[in-house]
Write an enzyme that holds these catalytic residues in place. Structure first.
Site, PDB file in Angstrom:
ATOM      1  N   ARG A  65       0.842  -1.207   0.000  1.00 27.17           N
ATOM      2  CA  ARG A  65       0.000   0.000   0.000  1.00 27.17           C
ATOM      3  C   ARG A  65       0.871   1.249   0.000  1.00 27.17           C
ATOM      4  O   ARG A  65       0.968   1.973   0.986  1.00 27.17           O
ATOM      5  CB  ARG A  65      -0.941  -0.025   1.204  1.00 27.17           C
ATOM      6  CG  ARG A  65      -1.990  -1.111   1.054  1.00 27.17           C
ATOM      7  CD  ARG A  65      -3.296  -0.771   1.736  1.00 27.17           C
ATOM      8  NE  ARG A  65      -4.399  -1.458   1.086  1.00 27.17           N
ATOM      9  CZ  ARG A  65      -5.648  -1.470   1.545  1.00 27.17           C
ATOM     10  NH1 ARG A  65      -5.961  -0.805   2.638  1.00 27.17           N
ATOM     11  NH2 ARG A  65      -6.586  -2.115   0.904  1.00 27.17           N
ATOM     12  N   GLN A  80      -0.837   2.325  -5.868  1.00 25.39           N
ATOM     13  CA  GLN A  80      -2.286   2.471  -5.655  1.00 25.39           C
ATOM     14  C   GLN A  80      -3.110   2.045  -6.861  1.00 25.39           C
ATOM     15  O   GLN A  80      -4.141   1.399  -6.725  1.00 25.39           O
ATOM     16  CB  GLN A  80      -2.626   3.934  -5.330  1.00 25.39           C
ATOM     17  CG  GLN A  80      -2.614   4.230  -3.850  1.00 25.39           C
ATOM     18  CD  GLN A  80      -3.070   5.649  -3.552  1.00 25.39           C
ATOM     19  OE1 GLN A  80      -3.515   6.366  -4.439  1.00 25.39           O
ATOM     20  NE2 GLN A  80      -2.955   6.043  -2.299  1.00 25.39           N
ATOM     21  N   ASP A 133      -3.712  -1.809  -7.217  1.00 19.30           N
ATOM     22  CA  ASP A 133      -4.184  -2.500  -6.016  1.00 19.30           C
ATOM     23  C   ASP A 133      -5.548  -3.147  -6.237  1.00 19.30           C
ATOM     24  O   ASP A 133      -6.587  -2.489  -6.178  1.00 19.30           O
ATOM     25  CB  ASP A 133      -4.246  -1.465  -4.882  1.00 19.30           C
ATOM     26  CG  ASP A 133      -4.560  -2.097  -3.537  1.00 19.30           C
ATOM     27  OD1 ASP A 133      -4.948  -3.285  -3.503  1.00 19.30           O
ATOM     28  OD2 ASP A 133      -4.421  -1.399  -2.520  1.00 19.30           O
ATOM     29  N   SER A 162      -8.093  -2.934  -3.285  1.00 19.24           N
ATOM     30  CA  SER A 162      -8.756  -1.652  -3.184  1.00 19.24           C
ATOM     31  C   SER A 162      -9.850  -1.506  -4.247  1.00 19.24           C
ATOM     32  O   SER A 162     -10.988  -1.140  -3.933  1.00 19.24           O
ATOM     33  CB  SER A 162      -7.697  -0.551  -3.334  1.00 19.24           C
ATOM     34  OG  SER A 162      -8.297   0.697  -3.329  1.00 19.24           O
ATOM     35  N   TYR A 166      -3.104  -1.692   7.167  1.00 16.70           N
ATOM     36  CA  TYR A 166      -4.137  -2.689   7.431  1.00 16.70           C
ATOM     37  C   TYR A 166      -4.425  -2.772   8.919  1.00 16.70           C
ATOM     38  O   TYR A 166      -3.574  -2.438   9.756  1.00 16.70           O
ATOM     39  CB  TYR A 166      -3.690  -4.072   6.936  1.00 16.70           C
ATOM     40  CG  TYR A 166      -3.781  -4.211   5.450  1.00 16.70           C
ATOM     41  CD1 TYR A 166      -4.993  -4.498   4.833  1.00 16.70           C
ATOM     42  CD2 TYR A 166      -2.661  -4.027   4.647  1.00 16.70           C
ATOM     43  CE1 TYR A 166      -5.083  -4.613   3.465  1.00 16.70           C
ATOM     44  CE2 TYR A 166      -2.741  -4.136   3.272  1.00 16.70           C
ATOM     45  CZ  TYR A 166      -3.957  -4.433   2.686  1.00 16.70           C
ATOM     46  OH  TYR A 166      -4.052  -4.548   1.330  1.00 16.70           O
TER      47      TYR A 166
END
Lengths: 376, 376
Positions: free
Chosen positions: A122, A127, A130, A133, A230
């Site tokens: 992360r 990003q 991901d 996500s 997380y």
């Protein structure tokens, strides 16, 4: 010329596809050839013809895999089905490394370099790669839509000639990407929304979306942010205080969405049977963690469980229920990853051994399991 | 003391109930006694105990009906089941007078004064008694929620790290109460919404809700507003122009909600098979008129029909799918009606023969069918 293979998913209930017509076009623009298994996109509303129109060849699995340098998947394919690819080919997919640990060994033996996209760190530059996500985002939306669909009342307050219909009270437990989108969607629909999380940093995010933040305060062990942003596990004291807070808050809720996951471990239990019993009959709980053991006592994947008059639902694979959009984003995640490492001179992507992303996602190389999180 | 009986609905798929704990309490405050059939509220999330707590007696059908002066229902009960009531008792319900014409004769013979709540005139003082309006409102909401549930993509535009998800395009055909709520709900969910109607006066309403008005212009017969604010049938020229407009607009839509009803006649056909074929695969049509013959070619009640890759859905009884809220509003409609005509000295409601509402809703009296719309 590097050859990219896109397989049709074989896991039960999987409807997504790992490449979209858009990403096929972009891969070809980078200089790759793309071969798609016939019917791969069908359940995500993409026809073979659309792939062909973008320049892909479409065929049966053996032809697609033959001499492939990069194999794309949503979930990891059966290792036995992987034949004919170029030596050392990359397998780029959501490989569920903890849940499918034995498979990782088989991928090593088969000679593929398995890259687990859910291990993407992360960090800012990753990003756009991901998958957790992008898929969680749409899963959070879907959870609210399904809760609204099964709920016997309307979400928004309505002022009618026959009087007022009250707004539904929705409570979102766990404010990661899915939880934030669940808050936004429930708010859109006009519900009165509250939310909680173990990370106090989310309080501001919750409030910025117009929801009420429900937080245990002044209790040791509240700060549950682990590595990489997380959630980790909480202290026992915190857990007790949280359960008490939830018990009193939840009894007033019409809709509860739970989203708590801890990577590599079973989902934390957030709602007990006694807490369900405190809710009003007709209330709805959507357990987004049901496939990882569940946040809610008694929840079952793909079943409507009714306990104490409360309906408890959750999908084994939530993103698969919005396949067109989730596939499009998943495909972009894979493209963003591969294109970021594309070596124009070599005409193919190259993963430097010393790159943070490489270290995080590479599960196997040269016949061995090499990932630290799996060897620890 | 006037006795009000609340029956458990017996029609297939009916989940609503014609009195809520709230209205039971209010009837008793007016001086009535209320008797509720056991289990009447169960599917609308109301227990027998809740009715008892408000002062109602709960029992089996014969005891509930015995000497009843007013019988409340959501749909009309089987005339054979109506026994033991006081002579000339009122039956106050949605009686579907055109669809259940034979039953009206039986109600007359049975000696009840049948009052059809869907014949309530659209006048200001009767707005709060209008079951069509209260039920349509929630039906319009439900149609959008179910379309969102079955659609393979998200409604709102989403800006994500992996790129943008486009907003769904939703088109609402028929802008009565249901259509207006459908517009509002689709807008809430973030769709790009357009709408059309045969009454040009709705253009402003559509635009005031932030949707785009799609209107055939400069065509004779466009003005389709009939008696009481309801739609009537259009000229052939208008119909042709509308079909053409729809054909071009609909091909670009992801979601279509049709809501067109003409009282006492089959629902008008708004979408043909050829028009369905022009839509993108994966699109969704919700036909709110499916139980009245359907606005959409090939739609079937309570089935997902897939034609040309487009999913066509619709419920035989949409309000029954939001029973808790629809029952609460339906119950208030009945209470608002009865309380408006309550004669405090007589201790019971009295309907003056010369009242506009009486003339509109009264189907039978003294053993005869007396309603003009049924005798015409």
């Amino acid at each position: 010329m590097v050859k990219i293979a896109v397989l049709k998913e074989t896991a039960a209930g999987e409807t997504r596809v790992a490449a979209s017509p858009e990403t096929v076009k972009k891969f070809i623009a980078l200089g790759a050839s793309v071969s798609v298994e016939s019917g791969a996109g069908l359940l995500a509303s993409v026809s073979d013809a659309e792939y062909e129109a973008m320049g892909a060849s479409v065929g049966a699995s053996p032809a697609v895999l033959k001499d492939a340098d990069i194999i794309l998947g949503v979930q990891g394919p059966d290792p036995k089905a992987l034949k004919g690819f170029a030596p050392g080919a990359w397998l780029v997919a959501g490989l569920d490394p903890f849940g499918q640990r034995a498979r990782v060994d088989e991928y090593a033996k088969a000679g593929v370099e398995a890259l687990a996209m859910e291990f993407m760190p992360r960090i800012t530059r990753a990003q756009s790669m991901d998958i957790l996500s992008s898929q969680s985002n749409l899963a959070g939306y879907k959870a609210v839509i399904e809760a609204a669909s099964i709920y016997g009342r309307a979400f928004p307050m309505m002022m009618t000639a026959a009087g007022t219909v009250s707004a539904a009270k929705a409570f979102i437990m766990g404010v990661g990407v899915a939880g934030l989108q669940a808050i936004a969607t429930a708010r859109r629909l006009g519900a009165q929304v509250s939310a909680t999380d173990v990370r106090s940093a989310t309080k501001e995010q919750i409030e910025s979306l117009g929801a009420k933040a429900i937080f245990v305060e002044n209790v040791a062990g509240i700060e549950g942010e682990g590595a990489g942003g997380y959630a980790t596990e909480m202290s026992d004291e915190y857990k007790a205080a949280q359960a008490e807070l939830v018990s009193s808050h939840i009894a007033k809720q019409d809709i509860v969405i739970t989203t708590a996951l801890i990577p590599g471990r079973p989902a934390p239990r957030l709602i007990s049977d006694a807490q369900i019993a405190s809710m009003k009959p007709g209330s709805v709980i959507f357990d987004l963690a049901v496939a990882q053991g569940g946040n809610v006592e008694g929840s079952k994947p793909d079943e409507v469980v009714v306990k104490h008059g409360v309906k408890i639902i959750g999908y084994a694979n939530t993103p698969a229920h919005l396949a067109a959009d989730t596939s499009a984003l998943f495909s972009r995640n894979l493209f963003n990853f591969l294109s970021a490492f594309w070596d124009k001179e070599a005409g193919e992507p190259v993963l430097p051994d010393d790159d943070e992303i490489t270290a995080a996602i590479r599960l196997t190389k040269d016949g061995k399991v090499v990932n630290e999180r799996l060897l620890a």
